[in-house]
Write a protein that holds these residues in place. Structure first.
Motif, PDB file in Angstrom:
ATOM      1  N   GLY A 292       0.814  -1.206   0.000  1.00  0.00           N
ATOM      2  CA  GLY A 292       0.000   0.000   0.000  1.00  0.00           C
ATOM      3  C   GLY A 292       0.852   1.263   0.000  1.00  0.00           C
ATOM      4  N   LEU A 293       1.916   1.249   0.794  1.00  0.00           N
ATOM      5  CA  LEU A 293       2.824   2.401   0.825  1.00  0.00           C
ATOM      6  C   LEU A 293       3.544   2.575  -0.504  1.00  0.00           C
ATOM      7  N   ALA A 294       3.996   1.453  -1.075  1.00  0.00           N
ATOM      8  CA  ALA A 294       4.692   1.515  -2.368  1.00  0.00           C
ATOM      9  C   ALA A 294       3.762   2.039  -3.457  1.00  0.00           C
ATOM     10  N   ASP A 295       2.503   1.597  -3.446  1.00  0.00           N
ATOM     11  CA  ASP A 295       1.531   2.073  -4.438  1.00  0.00           C
ATOM     12  C   ASP A 295       1.276   3.569  -4.271  1.00  0.00           C
ATOM     13  N   ALA A 296       1.151   4.017  -3.017  1.00  0.00           N
ATOM     14  CA  ALA A 296       0.935   5.442  -2.754  1.00  0.00           C
ATOM     15  C   ALA A 296       2.105   6.269  -3.266  1.00  0.00           C
ATOM     16  N   LEU A 297       3.317   5.739  -3.071  1.00  0.00           N
ATOM     17  CA  LEU A 297       4.505   6.442  -3.534  1.00  0.00           C
ATOM     18  C   LEU A 297       4.514   6.567  -5.055  1.00  0.00           C
ATOM     19  N   ILE A 298       4.226   5.471  -5.729  1.00  0.00           N
ATOM     20  CA  ILE A 298       4.228   5.473  -7.195  1.00  0.00           C
ATOM     21  C   ILE A 298       3.155   6.409  -7.743  1.00  0.00           C
ATOM     22  N   ILE A 299       1.965   6.358  -7.158  1.00  0.00           N
ATOM     23  CA  ILE A 299       0.877   7.219  -7.630  1.00  0.00           C
ATOM     24  C   ILE A 299       1.223   8.688  -7.429  1.00  0.00           C
ATOM     25  N   SER A 300       1.830   9.005  -6.276  1.00  0.00           N
ATOM     26  CA  SER A 300       2.209  10.402  -6.027  1.00  0.00           C
ATOM     27  C   SER A 300       3.263  10.861  -7.033  1.00  0.00           C
ATOM     28  N   MET A 301       4.222   9.985  -7.352  1.00  0.00           N
ATOM     29  CA  MET A 301       5.244  10.337  -8.336  1.00  0.00           C
ATOM     30  C   MET A 301       4.624  10.608  -9.703  1.00  0.00           C
ATOM     31  N   LYS A 302       3.736   9.718 -10.123  1.00  0.00           N
ATOM     32  CA  LYS A 302       3.105   9.884 -11.430  1.00  0.00           C
ATOM     33  C   LYS A 302       2.213  11.123 -11.460  1.00  0.00           C
TER      34      LYS A 302
END
Length: 313
Positions: free
Chosen positions: A293-303
């Motif tokens: 969940g944290l990794a997904d949040a990080l990727i979405i924020s980057m994109k």
């Protein structure tokens, strides 16, 4: 046939198509143009038939305008001042990036550089080989600073060069003349203004507050933000404006409207980075779903930030 790079980050020579074409040196277009399209802008320029048509119209119109316009004579005094400013800028840039022992550690801590491998940036690897900042490829180097809203590769060194010039009454008069009459320099300043308008020292300081553990490195971040503010003030002085992009109110309004949607993404990114790094430091077993969940949040924020800020890599 002349070659330009269309789109992409200003820190690597990218920029709007029309501005890039109109600012080329005299007698270099000659009715023909070869263009390299940056991958990050391929979809926005050619993703739909109407977009592709408008992009091609922009290229055609700009080439015709260059051919029909009288070229600007570049004076020897302009060249001499540019050479002088370039040397001041280069020296200051290298004194921070290559000669300050704090730089690399601060860069790793204050930006998501070490986590960029989670985001698919293309087929090329994040680094060429093991080592310091000199081993990092250009795209993640710019991308990491863009995420924190500091945009350091674009402006570092420029403020010092402008400050050196502004302190001399004769030189600042020449530089303002160059800004008014030389399309190349005017386009350079317009692009710099666009990026500086996207920068946000408050967001950058929040990354430091939450992610940079060493007090000395946090102080280094304060020093960089002071340099950013000095650069903004010097750019406004040369262009004789009260605020960035005053001469481009459409873009100024667009960036101001976009900012309130970008800031929450930065807050989410900082929190995700903080938790992921704390888990790594503690070395304890973590629930896989929580980590995902944290990794997904990080990727979405980057994109999301990449899409909103553009000029990212």
């Amino acid at each position: 046939m002349h070659l330009i790079s269309s789109g992409g980050t200003v820190g690597r020579g990218g920029g709007p198509q029309a501005l890039a074409i109109l600012s080329q040196p005299p007698k270099t277009i000659n009715q023909y143009l070869r263009v390299t399209i940056q991958g990050e802008v391929m979809e926005q320029d050619f993703g739909l038939p109407a977009m592709a048509l408008r992009t091609l119209e922009t290229y055609t119109t700009s080439v015709l305008k260059v051919d029909l316009s009288r070229p600007t004579e570049v004076k020897d005094t302009w060249r001499a001042l540019m050479d002088e400013m370039s040397e001041v800028s280069r020296t200051h840039y290298r004194s921070i990036v290559f000669q300050d022992d704090r730089f690399v550690d601060y860069f790793r801590a204050a930006t998501p550089e070490t986590e960029l491998g989670r985001l698919n940036l293309g087929s090329r690897p994040q680094k060429r080989k093991a080592g310091g900042v000199e081993t990092l490829r250009a795209i993640p180097w710019v991308f990491a600073w863009t995420q924190t809203r500091l945009h350091l590769p674009v402006w570092l060194g420029l403020g010092s060069a402008l400050g050196h010039t502004i302190s001399d009454a004769e030189k600042i008069t020449v530089l303002r003349e160059m800004y008014r009459e030389w399309p190349f320099l005017r386009s350079f300043f317009d692009l710099i203004q666009m990026v500086l308008a996207k920068a946000d020292p408050r967001i950058s300081s929040y990354y430091d507050e939450k992610l940079v553990l060493d007090a000395g490195h946090r102080e280094f971040g304060v020093e960089l933000r002071k340099l950013l503010q000095e650069t903004v003030e010097n750019v406004l002085d040369v262009s004789e404006q009260k605020a960035l992009l005053d001469k481009d109110p459409v873009q100024q309004r667009a960036l101001n409207n976009r900012r309130e949607w970008l800031n929450p993404l930065n807050l989410v990114q900082v929190e995700a980075l903080k938790r992921l790094r704390e888990q790594a430091r503690q070395g304890v077993e973590v629930d896989p779903n929580e980590r995902k969940g944290l990794a997904d949040a990080l990727i979405i924020s980057m994109k999301g930030l990449s899409s909103g800020l553009q000029n990212t890599g």
